[in-house]
Design an enzyme around this catalytic site. Structure first.
Site, PDB file in Angstrom:
ATOM      1  N   GLU A 123      -8.605   4.953  16.895  1.00 51.20           N
ATOM      2  CA  GLU A 123      -9.903   4.904  16.219  1.00 51.20           C
ATOM      3  C   GLU A 123     -10.964   4.261  17.105  1.00 51.20           C
ATOM      4  OE1 GLU A 123      -9.770   3.204  12.310  1.00 51.20           O
ATOM      5  OE2 GLU A 123      -8.358   4.717  11.586  1.00 51.20           O
TER       6      GLU A 123
ATOM      7  N   CYS B  22      -4.787   0.335   5.666  1.00 48.52           N
ATOM      8  CA  CYS B  22      -4.301  -1.036   5.810  1.00 48.52           C
ATOM      9  C   CYS B  22      -4.139  -1.416   7.279  1.00 48.52           C
ATOM     10  CB  CYS B  22      -3.011  -1.254   5.029  1.00 48.52           C
ATOM     11  SG  CYS B  22      -1.721  -0.045   5.323  1.00 48.52           S
TER      12      CYS B  22
ATOM     13  N   ASN C  32       0.852  -1.191   0.000  1.00 42.81           N
ATOM     14  CA  ASN C  32       0.000   0.000   0.000  1.00 42.81           C
ATOM     15  C   ASN C  32       0.893   1.248   0.000  1.00 42.81           C
ATOM     16  OD1 ASN C  32      -1.827   2.065   0.487  1.00 42.81           O
ATOM     17  ND2 ASN C  32      -2.464   1.315   2.489  1.00 42.81           N
TER      18      ASN C  32
END
Length: 138
Positions: free
Chosen positions: A126, A97, A89
């Protein structure tokens, strides 16, 4: 381009992003402050499996994870191939990712910043902001 976040630096290949570096850095700062859950950037993905995996990762909601196996099943490939594509990525964080984990929830690797420690920090951040929002705290 080097982008600082959470005490480390993540390398982002700016050739895959249409917007200027200043816009990318500002959006990453907003993300790190908890003000942004998605990035409003035009990202060009490579062709083939890496691009397919990147598109699948981009669909993983903020604060959630998917396993390599789940993505592999969706893309009709092997989990190890998904892991290899995650490692390629070119725009970590922007295409999340870090939200891809092992079948047991374990963190298998991360190409950005300080590796797995950075992945853990991103996921904890998060999940923490998601829990705060769901509980109505500010």
């Amino acid at each position: 381009m080097h982008v600082p976040i959470f005490g480390t630096t993540i390398e982002i290949d700016e050739s895959h992003i249409a917007e200027p570096p200043a816009v990318v850095r500002e959006q990453v700062r907003e993300y790190a402050r908890g003000e942004r859950e998605t990035f409003d950037l035009t990202v060009t993905t490579p062709e083939g499996l890496t691009g397919d995996v990147m598109a699948a990762m981009a669909d993983i909601p903020y604060g959630e994870t998917r396993t390599y196996g789940e993505l592999a099943a969706d893309l009709d490939t092997a989990p190890v191939a998904v892991g290899q594509a995650c490692g390629r990525n070119p725009v970590p964080v922007l295409v999340p990712c870090h939200r891809v984990v092992g079948s047991d929830g374990g963190l298998r690797g991360y190409s950005g910043g300080d590796g797995v420690a950075t992945k853990r920090r991103l996921l904890e951040f998060e999940q923490g902001t998601t829990q705060t929002r769901l509980s109505g705290e500010s």
